[in-house]
Each structure stands twice: as C-alpha cells, then as structure tokens.
Design a protein around this motif. Sequence first.
Motif, PDB file in Angstrom:
ATOM      1  N   MET A   1       1.101  -1.150   0.131  1.00 38.98           N
ATOM      2  CA  MET A   1       0.055  -0.024  -0.061  1.00 38.98           C
ATOM      3  C   MET A   1       0.999   1.304  -0.164  1.00 38.98           C
ATOM      4  N   ILE A   2       1.813   1.310   0.890  1.00 40.49           N
ATOM      5  CA  ILE A   2       2.768   2.591   0.654  1.00 40.49           C
ATOM      6  C   ILE A   2       3.552   2.290  -0.271  1.00 40.49           C
ATOM      7  N   LYS A   3       3.768   1.631  -1.250  1.00 43.35           N
ATOM      8  CA  LYS A   3       4.312   1.784  -2.305  1.00 43.35           C
ATOM      9  C   LYS A   3       3.207   2.495  -3.737  1.00 43.35           C
ATOM     10  N   ALA A   4       2.417   2.214  -3.757  1.00 43.46           N
ATOM     11  CA  ALA A   4       0.682   2.591  -4.549  1.00 43.46           C
ATOM     12  C   ALA A   4       1.012   3.908  -4.247  1.00 43.46           C
ATOM     13  N   THR A   5       0.638   4.403  -2.582  1.00 44.33           N
ATOM     14  CA  THR A   5       0.321   5.579  -2.675  1.00 44.33           C
ATOM     15  C   THR A   5       1.090   6.677  -2.522  1.00 44.33           C
ATOM     16  N   ALA A   6       3.459   6.449  -2.592  1.00 45.20           N
ATOM     17  CA  ALA A   6       4.468   6.329  -2.945  1.00 45.20           C
ATOM     18  C   ALA A   6       3.715   7.172  -3.814  1.00 45.20           C
ATOM     19  N   LEU A   7       3.546   6.592  -5.176  1.00 47.94           N
ATOM     20  CA  LEU A   7       3.733   6.537  -7.005  1.00 47.94           C
ATOM     21  C   LEU A   7       2.641   7.448  -7.114  1.00 47.94           C
ATOM     22  N   THR A   8       1.053   7.082  -6.264  1.00 51.11           N
ATOM     23  CA  THR A   8       0.240   8.017  -6.336  1.00 51.11           C
ATOM     24  C   THR A   8       0.665   9.562  -6.821  1.00 51.11           C
ATOM     25  N   LEU A   9       1.304   9.738  -5.116  1.00 54.79           N
ATOM     26  CA  LEU A   9       2.377  10.925  -4.961  1.00 54.79           C
ATOM     27  C   LEU A   9       2.396  11.128  -5.939  1.00 54.79           C
ATOM     28  N   THR A  10       3.694  10.760  -6.401  1.00 57.14           N
ATOM     29  CA  THR A  10       4.969  11.317  -7.211  1.00 57.14           C
ATOM     30  C   THR A  10       4.376  10.898  -8.047  1.00 57.14           C
ATOM     31  N   LEU A  11       3.374  11.119  -9.194  1.00 57.87           N
ATOM     32  CA  LEU A  11       2.538  11.825 -10.569  1.00 57.87           C
ATOM     33  C   LEU A  11       1.998  12.415  -9.750  1.00 57.87           C
ATOM     34  N   VAL A  12       1.083  12.918  -8.614  1.00 58.97           N
ATOM     35  CA  VAL A  12       0.425  14.207  -8.833  1.00 58.97           C
ATOM     36  C   VAL A  12       1.156  15.095  -8.684  1.00 58.97           C
ATOM     37  N   LEU A  13       2.383  15.020  -7.731  1.00 61.19           N
ATOM     38  CA  LEU A  13       2.932  16.422  -7.658  1.00 61.19           C
ATOM     39  C   LEU A  13       3.743  16.558  -9.258  1.00 61.19           C
ATOM     40  N   SER A  14       4.104  15.675  -9.587  1.00 56.59           N
ATOM     41  CA  SER A  14       5.471  15.536 -10.735  1.00 56.59           C
ATOM     42  C   SER A  14       4.513  15.376 -12.195  1.00 56.59           C
ATOM     43  N   PRO A  15       4.014  16.002 -12.685  1.00 61.63           N
ATOM     44  CA  PRO A  15       3.394  15.164 -13.881  1.00 61.63           C
ATOM     45  C   PRO A  15       4.997  14.893 -15.172  1.00 61.63           C
ATOM     46  N   ALA A  16       6.003  14.864 -15.184  1.00 66.94           N
ATOM     47  CA  ALA A  16       7.064  15.465 -15.918  1.00 66.94           C
ATOM     48  C   ALA A  16       7.650  14.119 -15.313  1.00 66.94           C
ATOM     49  N   LEU A  17       7.680  12.942 -14.356  1.00 70.30           N
ATOM     50  CA  LEU A  17       8.330  12.070 -14.187  1.00 70.30           C
ATOM     51  C   LEU A  17       7.162  11.404 -14.414  1.00 70.30           C
ATOM     52  N   ALA A  18       5.669  11.979 -14.070  1.00 68.82           N
ATOM     53  CA  ALA A  18       4.437  10.395 -14.835  1.00 68.82           C
ATOM     54  C   ALA A  18       4.536  10.057 -16.141  1.00 68.82           C
ATOM     55  N   ALA A  19       5.509  10.902 -16.838  1.00 72.55           N
ATOM     56  CA  ALA A  19       5.247  10.725 -18.242  1.00 72.55           C
ATOM     57  C   ALA A  19       6.352   9.832 -17.779  1.00 72.55           C
ATOM     58  N   ALA A  20       7.227   9.170 -17.520  1.00 75.92           N
ATOM     59  CA  ALA A  20       8.675   8.513 -17.573  1.00 75.92           C
ATOM     60  C   ALA A  20       8.253   7.347 -17.074  1.00 75.92           C
ATOM     61  N   ALA A  21       7.224   7.398 -15.795  1.00 80.54           N
ATOM     62  CA  ALA A  21       6.759   6.305 -15.299  1.00 80.54           C
ATOM     63  C   ALA A  21       6.064   4.733 -15.732  1.00 80.54           C
ATOM     64  N   ASP A  22       6.910   3.293 -15.332  1.00 78.99           N
ATOM     65  CA  ASP A  22       5.534   2.187 -15.649  1.00 78.99           C
ATOM     66  C   ASP A  22       4.537   1.989 -14.609  1.00 78.99           C
ATOM     67  N   ILE A  23       3.726   1.911 -15.042  1.00 80.76           N
ATOM     68  CA  ILE A  23       2.490   1.722 -13.769  1.00 80.76           C
ATOM     69  C   ILE A  23       1.914  -0.073 -14.179  1.00 80.76           C
ATOM     70  N   THR A  24       2.433  -0.863 -13.480  1.00 82.08           N
ATOM     71  CA  THR A  24       2.166  -1.816 -13.532  1.00 82.08           C
ATOM     72  C   THR A  24       1.096  -2.693 -12.388  1.00 82.08           C
ATOM     73  N   GLY A  25       0.262  -3.369 -12.447  1.00 84.62           N
ATOM     74  CA  GLY A  25      -0.612  -3.216 -11.699  1.00 84.62           C
ATOM     75  C   GLY A  25      -1.850  -4.268 -12.163  1.00 84.62           C
ATOM     76  N   ARG A  26      -3.013  -5.067 -11.299  1.00 81.92           N
ATOM     77  CA  ARG A  26      -4.336  -5.188 -11.797  1.00 81.92           C
ATOM     78  C   ARG A  26      -5.097  -3.884 -12.487  1.00 81.92           C
ATOM     79  N   ALA A  27      -5.233  -4.127 -13.190  1.00 86.92           N
ATOM     80  CA  ALA A  27      -7.045  -3.410 -13.817  1.00 86.92           C
ATOM     81  C   ALA A  27      -8.022  -3.539 -13.820  1.00 86.92           C
ATOM     82  N   SER A  28      -8.255  -2.306 -12.912  1.00 97.80           N
ATOM     83  CA  SER A  28      -9.748  -1.915 -12.541  1.00 97.80           C
ATOM     84  C   SER A  28      -9.990  -1.476 -14.503  1.00 97.80           C
ATOM     85  N   VAL A  29     -11.358  -1.871 -14.877  1.00 96.62           N
ATOM     86  CA  VAL A  29     -11.537  -0.877 -16.094  1.00 96.62           C
ATOM     87  C   VAL A  29     -12.466   0.446 -15.599  1.00 96.62           C
ATOM     88  N   ILE A  30     -12.825   1.066 -15.941  1.00100.09           N
ATOM     89  CA  ILE A  30     -13.214   2.550 -16.195  1.00100.09           C
ATOM     90  C   ILE A  30     -14.710   2.597 -16.612  1.00100.09           C
TER      91      ILE A  30
END
Length: 160
Positions: A1-30
């Motif tokens: 849970m801490i990893k997901a929260t840290a990733l979420t905060l990183t993506l929210v706080l830094s769009p530039a970092l978001a563009a370079a990140a790979d996100i892996t996990g079980r996908a929920s379809v919106i």
Amino acid sequence: MIKATALTLTLVLSPALAAAADITGRASVIDGDTIEINGVRIRFEGIDAPESRQICENAAGKAYRCGQASAKALEAFLAKSRPTTCTATGTSYDRIVGYCERADGADVNAWMVRNGYAIDWPKYSGGRYAPEQEEAQAARAGIWAGAFDPPCVMRGARCD
C-alpha cells in the motif's frame, strides 16, 4: 500500500515524472479507454472508445450500449493475461495518458481498435492505429458492424 501511495503522490506532484513512469498491476476498467491501476487512472493514448452511456446500432439496426460493450470487452481481454503495464507518456486532466500491455506483451490500445471497441484518434495518435482501424472496418468488427457517432461527438468535444 505504501508503494502505491508513493507512486500516486509522485504522479500527482510531478507530471514530468509521470510521463517517465511504468505503472504495473491489476487493472480495473473504468470505460473502454480508461483503466485504474493501484489507484492511478490511465487514459489510453491515441484511441477513443465509445462513452459509457453511448448507444450505437448493430448490423441489423438495433440499438445497443456500445460503450458498455467496449468496457466489457476490455475487461475480458485484460483478464486473460495479468498484470497490465502502462507506460505513461503524459497527463490529461486528472489522468495519466499512456500505452498499455498485458503480461503476455499484447498491446491493449491496438487490440481495442483492431477489434472495433475503440477508434484511432489521429489528433493524438498521429495515425499510429490507422492500420488496426482499417482492419476493424474491413472485418465490420465491433462498432464498425453498424452505425455510431464518434465518441468525441458524444462528449460534445471537437474531434479534429
């Protein structure tokens, strides 16, 4: 849970970092072009799927919920090979935009277009999915079997 929260905060706080990140996990379809992984919403780059509330006509002219069909097809496709990995390329509103693959390497964005559950959106794809769209049109797959309005029209947006 801490990893997901840290990733979420990183993506929210830094769009530039978001563009370079790979996100892996079980996908929920919106919906047919948006998933959520570890609390992060990802919009598939370069494609546009029917809106959740969108109604299309099948080959016989009968109305059906094509947006719902698109989302269900995506869910079934992703369930066949988990986890899903998305490579973020930027942001749009409150979501990450990117390309996604199943664990077996299948390109999710391309599959959605090739099977008629989404369309190529040249404004954002540069025509990347044009061959898949031509294939879907020729096979009269998914939405190409009948009649539909482009999803951007349903949203009241400009499609160019």
